[in-house]
Design a protein around this motif. Structure first.
Motif, PDB file in Angstrom:
ATOM      1  N   TRP A  65      57.732  73.648  40.439  1.00 29.30           N
ATOM      2  CA  TRP A  65      56.947  72.414  40.295  1.00 29.30           C
ATOM      3  C   TRP A  65      57.475  71.330  41.217  1.00 29.30           C
ATOM      4  CZ3 TRP A  65      52.710  71.346  37.323  1.00 29.30           C
ATOM      5  CH2 TRP A  65      52.319  72.329  36.409  1.00 29.30           C
ATOM      6  N   LEU A  88      45.481  69.793  33.896  1.00 32.77           N
ATOM      7  CA  LEU A  88      46.172  70.881  34.567  1.00 32.77           C
ATOM      8  C   LEU A  88      45.102  71.865  35.022  1.00 32.77           C
ATOM      9  CD1 LEU A  88      49.402  72.625  33.440  1.00 32.77           C
ATOM     10  CD2 LEU A  88      47.550  73.944  34.391  1.00 32.77           C
ATOM     11  N   ILE A 137      49.058  69.526  38.128  1.00 33.38           N
ATOM     12  CA  ILE A 137      48.683  68.549  37.121  1.00 33.38           C
ATOM     13  C   ILE A 137      48.214  67.358  37.930  1.00 33.38           C
ATOM     14  CG2 ILE A 137      49.424  67.003  35.272  1.00 33.38           C
ATOM     15  CD1 ILE A 137      51.558  69.089  34.538  1.00 33.38           C
TER      16      ILE A 137
END
Length: 163
Positions: free
Chosen positions: A57, A94, A85
């Motif tokens: 991420w 998301l 997201i």
């Protein structure tokens, strides 16, 4: 490998699971910002579906946090996910797409799998059918409601942060 399809149920409250939630009919996603979920940033790995699951991420930038996911079984990629997201107006969503090990997409090119924000708590975010919780600075649990052969099951991805 069998295809996994995420179940997006139209229901109320918690759906046949302990950790995932759904918006009630007519309920809108609450206000939220990417700053409130920035704790997701990092490289995470754990075991799932008989193999190694990995998620990476990014930090919030450009009204989104992007991610990539891969599942490796027997030293071969079973599938990938690419998504983000996204800050959408005053809330979060998301969105993701699936790809097989040869990067052939599962969804049509304009289709995404969408998880609307249901609820936000400190170190825990509930999207429809997907919950992420920071257990501590080095561990994150992700619960996903998955449909397979007409059956719904909640799957836990227990991740450790990679250095």
């Amino acid at each position: 490998m069998r295809r996994l399809l995420f179940l997006l149920l139209m229901g109320t409250g918690i759906v046949s699971a302990q950790k995932t939630m759904q918006l009630s009919e007519g309920q809108e996603s609450p206000s939220a910002s990417l700053k409130e979920v920035a704790w997701i940033e990092g490289s995470w790995s754990g075991e799932a579906f008989g193999g190694t699951a990995e998620e990476i991420w990014s930090a919030p930038l450009g009204d989104s946090m992007m991610f990539v996911f891969r599942l490796v079984n027997d030293n071969k990629v079973s599938f990938y996910e690419v998504g983000h997201i996204q800050q959408l107006e005053n809330s979060l969503i998301l969105q993701l797409k699936h790809f097989d090990g040869n990067l052939k997409g599962w969804e049509d090119k304009i289709e995404t799998i969408d998880f609307k924000l249901v609820k936000l708590e400190k170190n825990k975010v509930y999207f429809e059918g997907l919950t992420m919780e920071l257990v501590d600075k080095n561990h994150m649990n992700v619960y996903v409601l998955i449909e397979e052969n007409g059956e719904a099951e909640e799957i836990l991805f227990a991740y450790s942060k990679k250095p």
